[in-house]
Write an enzyme that holds these catalytic residues in place. Structure first.
Site, PDB file in Angstrom:
ATOM      1  N   PRO A   2       0.525  -1.041  -0.058  1.00 48.50           N
ATOM      2  CA  PRO A   2      -0.254   0.071  -0.033  1.00 48.50           C
ATOM      3  C   PRO A   2       0.665   1.282   0.259  1.00 48.50           C
ATOM      4  CG  PRO A   2       0.234  -0.764   1.994  1.00 48.50           C
ATOM      5  CD  PRO A   2       0.719  -1.536   1.577  1.00 48.50           C
ATOM      6  N   GLU A   3       1.141   2.110  -1.215  1.00 44.43           N
ATOM      7  CA  GLU A   3       1.102   3.315  -0.766  1.00 44.43           C
ATOM      8  C   GLU A   3       0.166   3.535  -2.105  1.00 44.43           C
ATOM      9  OE1 GLU A   3       5.301   3.818  -1.547  1.00 44.43           O
ATOM     10  OE2 GLU A   3       6.583   2.498  -0.933  1.00 44.43           O
ATOM     11  N   LYS A  53      -3.399   6.631   2.280  1.00 41.66           N
ATOM     12  CA  LYS A  53      -2.924   5.619   2.138  1.00 41.66           C
ATOM     13  C   LYS A  53      -4.042   5.202   2.651  1.00 41.66           C
ATOM     14  CE  LYS A  53       1.710   5.748   1.804  1.00 41.66           C
ATOM     15  NZ  LYS A  53       2.840   6.321   2.933  1.00 41.66           N
ATOM     16  N   GLN A  70      -2.722  -0.803   6.146  1.00 40.55           N
ATOM     17  CA  GLN A  70      -0.531  -0.394   6.614  1.00 40.55           C
ATOM     18  C   GLN A  70       0.282  -1.271   5.747  1.00 40.55           C
ATOM     19  OE1 GLN A  70      -0.114  -1.747  10.520  1.00 40.55           O
ATOM     20  NE2 GLN A  70      -0.155   0.076  11.438  1.00 40.55           N
ATOM     21  N   ARG A 262      13.372   3.661   8.056  1.00 46.31           N
ATOM     22  CA  ARG A 262      12.913   3.087   6.885  1.00 46.31           C
ATOM     23  C   ARG A 262      14.579   2.676   6.181  1.00 46.31           C
ATOM     24  NH1 ARG A 262       7.842   3.604   6.217  1.00 46.31           N
ATOM     25  NH2 ARG A 262       8.024   1.126   4.946  1.00 46.31           N
TER      26      ARG A 262
END
Length: 274
Positions: A2-3, A53, A70, A262
DNA sequence: TCTTTATGGTGAG
DNA sequence: TCACCCTAAAGAT
């Protein structure tokens, strides 16, 4: 997964089968949401919308279904009554006469009224949508020059949904590579040309990913790599998840670093530190 | 079977 | 910046 582009595609697919349809049955598997099933059953879906998102489904009884995938949530659309072959956990099901929209694994699900939607902590914080038709690259450039953002590192800005909504970790790496900018740089230190290039890359890469289903490489390069027999995972990105492999532009080994907790990928030659 | 990683996000300090 | 939350799948043992 999910972006923004993945969520927009999911929302569009949901809209195809839910927009203007009556949901005859709605079910939630989490006890805290059980009571909302009967409340939504029998209502009509006005539309399904991607916001950042998240997916927001609008019902004609004044209620909204908010869901955020998420890292792991996933929507499936099936003919009514059919279930996907998956070991995942079913969390929400919306059944029309013809179809079932099924949300698996996601834990961030809420049923909201008008006020709840307006004040939602995630939605209220979203900046301009990278994928919205009416957003121009000059809007992004103006955002970059905004004092609230201009002093921050690009690595941090490009994960902040308040800066621009819908960008995530793979788009961050791909956009900064496309613009030729090192993630440690800050907008206020960039010249007019670099700012413009970055603003354009932000929209070009994000929209390309929506169109191609996750491929951020330019079409010509992607086709060429595909013809060479590379798998989807291997040809889709220029730098993301390509640590140690040669840059397509200059052959330098792609580096993997950690920024903002990240992983980020970059070409040290194409993206100099200053 | 245990540990780590992941295209995400929050809140404390 | 860090710890932590969430779930699934891949990797290590």
């Amino acid at each position: 997964m999910p972006e923004g582009p993945e969520i927009w595609r999911a929302a569009a697919r949901l809209g195809e089968v839910l927009d203007d349809r009556v949901v005859e049955a709605v079910e939630f598997t989490q006890p805290r949401l059980h009571n909302y099933g009967p409340v939504l059953s029998g209502s009509r879906v006005r539309r399904v919308e991607a916001r950042g998102k998240a997916v927001v489904t609008h019902f004609d009884n004044g209620l909204y279904l908010y869901s955020h995938n998420q890292l792991y949530g996933r929507w499936y659309v099936r003919k009514r009554g059919q279930l996907p072959a998956t070991a995942r956990t079913l969390r929400a099901a919306l059944h029309t006469a013809a179809h079932s929209a099924l949300l698996y694994s996601a834990s961030d699900i809420e049923v909201l009224d008008e006020a709840g939607l307006a004040h939602h902590s995630y939605l209220a914080r979203l900046g301009p949508e990278a994928l919205a038709q009416n957003v121009h690259w000059r809007d992004i450039a103006a955002r970059l020059r905004d004092p609230a953002f201009a002093g921050r590192r690009l690595s941090s800005l490009y994960l902040d949904q308040h800066f621009v909504a819908g960008i995530g970790n793979y788009l961050r790496s791909e956009i900064l590579f496309d613009a030729g900018l090192h993630p440690a740089r800050r907008p206020r230190d960039l010249g007019r040309g670099d700012l413009g290039a970055l603003a354009r890359s932000t929209l070009v890469i994000t929209r390309r990913s929506l169109r191609t289903g996750g491929v951020t490489n330019p079409d010509a390069r992607a086709s060429k790599l595909k013809r060479q027999g590379l798998s989807y995972g291997a040809y889709r990105h220029a730098v993301f998840a390509r640590a140690g492999e040669p840059c397509y532009a200059c052959d330098t080994a792609i580096r993997r670093e950690t920024m903002g907790s990240r992983r980020i990928y970059l070409c040290p030659t194409c993206q100099p530190e200053a």
